[in-house]
Design an enzyme around this catalytic site. Sequence first.
Site, mmCIF file in Angstrom:
data_model
loop_
_atom_site.group_PDB
_atom_site.id
_atom_site.type_symbol
_atom_site.label_atom_id
_atom_site.label_comp_id
_atom_site.label_asym_id
_atom_site.label_seq_id
_atom_site.Cartn_x
_atom_site.Cartn_y
_atom_site.Cartn_z
ATOM 1 N N HIS A 1 19.290 -19.383 -19.938
ATOM 2 C CA HIS A 1 17.867 -19.702 -19.855
ATOM 3 C C HIS A 1 17.088 -19.119 -21.034
ATOM 4 C CE1 HIS A 1 14.743 -21.383 -17.415
ATOM 5 N NE2 HIS A 1 13.986 -20.363 -17.753
ATOM 6 N N ARG B 1 16.315 -35.630 -16.230
ATOM 7 C CA ARG B 1 17.536 -35.360 -15.460
ATOM 8 C C ARG B 1 17.148 -35.077 -14.006
ATOM 9 N NH1 ARG B 1 19.501 -32.708 -20.662
ATOM 10 N NH2 ARG B 1 21.546 -33.598 -21.023
ATOM 11 N N ARG C 1 16.671 -40.755 -14.966
ATOM 12 C CA ARG C 1 18.087 -41.038 -14.729
ATOM 13 C C ARG C 1 18.376 -40.740 -13.262
ATOM 14 N NH1 ARG C 1 22.561 -37.653 -17.899
ATOM 15 N NH2 ARG C 1 21.906 -35.974 -16.532
ATOM 16 N N GLU D 1 28.148 -43.709 -21.848
ATOM 17 C CA GLU D 1 28.769 -42.395 -22.038
ATOM 18 C C GLU D 1 30.252 -42.399 -21.676
ATOM 19 O OE1 GLU D 1 26.719 -39.451 -19.652
ATOM 20 O OE2 GLU D 1 26.355 -40.877 -18.045
ATOM 21 N N ASN E 1 27.139 -36.397 -25.166
ATOM 22 C CA ASN E 1 27.781 -35.194 -24.623
ATOM 23 C C ASN E 1 29.036 -35.586 -23.841
ATOM 24 O OD1 ASN E 1 25.400 -34.193 -25.557
ATOM 25 N ND2 ASN E 1 24.529 -33.743 -23.560
ATOM 26 N N ASP E 2 28.905 -36.632 -23.029
ATOM 27 C CA ASP E 2 30.074 -37.102 -22.275
ATOM 28 C C ASP E 2 30.914 -38.065 -23.099
ATOM 29 O OD1 ASP E 2 30.257 -35.872 -19.733
ATOM 30 O OD2 ASP E 2 28.389 -36.851 -19.174
ATOM 31 N N ARG F 1 34.551 -30.998 -22.708
ATOM 32 C CA ARG F 1 33.441 -30.456 -23.485
ATOM 33 C C ARG F 1 33.262 -28.953 -23.332
ATOM 34 N NH1 ARG F 1 28.367 -33.797 -20.701
ATOM 35 N NH2 ARG F 1 27.041 -32.015 -20.407
ATOM 36 N N CYS G 1 20.509 -40.018 -26.027
ATOM 37 C CA CYS G 1 19.950 -38.823 -25.393
ATOM 38 C C CYS G 1 20.934 -37.659 -25.372
ATOM 39 C CB CYS G 1 19.459 -39.135 -23.980
ATOM 40 S SG CYS G 1 20.755 -39.762 -22.908
HETATM 41 C C1 PEP Z 1 25.263 -36.998 -22.126
HETATM 42 O O1 PEP Z 1 26.336 -37.073 -21.531
HETATM 43 O O2 PEP Z 1 25.127 -37.108 -23.364
HETATM 44 C C2 PEP Z 1 24.029 -36.723 -21.373
HETATM 45 C C3 PEP Z 1 22.839 -36.745 -21.934
HETATM 46 O O3 PEP Z 1 24.182 -36.414 -20.071
HETATM 47 P P1 PEP Z 1 24.522 -34.938 -19.529
HETATM 48 O O4 PEP Z 1 24.589 -34.010 -20.705
HETATM 49 O O5 PEP Z 1 23.423 -34.626 -18.581
HETATM 50 O O6 PEP Z 1 25.845 -35.161 -18.885
HETATM 51 MG MG MG Z 2 26.366 -37.308 -19.362
#
Ligand code: PEP
Ligand code: MG
Length: 529
Positions: free
Chosen positions: A179, A285, A321, A420, A443-444, A454, A491
Amino acid sequence: MRTLQTSVRASDAIAIGRAFVVRRDSATVEVVCGSEEQEQERFNKALQSSTSQIEKLSEGSDIFAAHLEIVQDEMLRDAVLEYIGSGKGAAEACQAACGDLVAMFEAMDDEYLSARADDIKDIFARIVANLAGGVQNPFEGAKEGDIIVAKELLPSDMALIDLGAIRGFVTALGSSTSHVCIMARNYSLAAVVGLGEAAEQICSGDMVIVDGIEGRVVVNPDDDTMNTYLVRALNLVTLSKEQQAVATQTVEYQGSAVAVVANAGSVEDVVKAIESGADGIGLFRSEFVYLNSTSEPTEQEQYEVYSAAVRACNGKPLTIRTLDIGGDKAVPYLGFEREENPFLGWRAIRVSLDMEQMFCRQLRAILRASAEGDIRIMFPMITTLEELAEAKRAIEKCKADLKTEGVAFNENIKVGVMIETPAAVFIADDLAARCDFFSIGTNDLVQYVMAADRANVKVSHLYNPYSEAVVRAIKMTIDSAEKAGIECSMCGELASDSSATELLLKAGLRKFSVNIGSIAKIKYTISKL
Ligand code: PEP
Ligand code: MG
């Protein structure tokens, strides 16, 4: 002069100031062990005091509102009473129960659930302090321009620190997703975390340089080092001022407008993002609404959050989302079972489609809020056309019910999907023909394209958003969206990385959904190209 180094990347800022060291060793907690009944009574009193303190603090603070839910949870109380029943004193029982709950959350290996672990530590620290006679503000006495140095900084500490007055943080514990780092990035403060025992070498009053970019703390620097850093800090301030100057402007690339929107997890985030110049919210989110609760939030509770969020957007778009939970992001009250391969398991849209009534409660709440502003719905982890069709059918059913009930909503609400998974990339043409927008979740996407977890450091060399395979997947997605004439944004974290901005613009991306602290940096980068 001493230089302390960590490999954690905490923030993009450098600060120079005097150290204000906060020491809160658990050894200073008074350990009293009476009879079982006496210890139960002491604990119950401390719990009561903690609850009423948090209740007072919870008005207008998301952090303390979440703490209130947790401190009132029977599970917390029962865990401590069980340890007292086994012969421990109240303080020791709190520490043991806290250890169990924190370990449970940390094992989930998810950025948001790790943040929950911090909340648990925070609440137990308050209960233990109340057992020892009361809670004090450890930051009282910190002066303007000081650097806060502590073993650990918890979410509620942030509410006690005057973030407008101090210059930065140094902590022994913590990671880039703690945080304290999120707040440092959002408030453009310098931070170095995860220094370990080396942090103990810093004393109150020491002159310290906090280099968040290099993960370095210089204690009592010599003149040369000080001068080098003064120049670097000045350059950063100049750069930041130049960046801030474009933050509220609209930016263009080769004559076409580029939107820089933000990622948010709470209404507070939305307010801050819009104040910081975001052209809207590209990813809200919604799982936070569920994670900050000890039971499923009702349709009305969700509606209130989404409605407050869209009003905070002042007419700018808000992309919500739907619930992205499951697998490793378990919500205890939803009864998830442990899975062998959580990232390949029952998560996100798969959970929503299986839990139809819960999904409808969320969709109805979003639809109702859509009467108050420009809300869009986005589905996470789509892998098949059938999933999209089924999710859209659920929206249509909710719309029909609301119509019958005479409840207002936006009939033309836009519906999009996150790209993703490799499956979604391969069928992007077909998905694009059936929805209004894409948002690339790198990210995914990176972990699924590269088959590299990850969060696993052993394969972090493969978890690379610049890998040829990932770059091609991104390009394929943008091209499919362009061909179908729908909007495509990104995103995932890559959108906040200014070294990727030009590459992404050249690939055709025209919407970046970034961390709040990166809005000015990304707009500035685009404006310079
Ligand atoms: C992603 O996967 O890029 C994403 C924005 O979702 P999260 O990081 O919440 O899984
Ligand atoms: Mg994701």
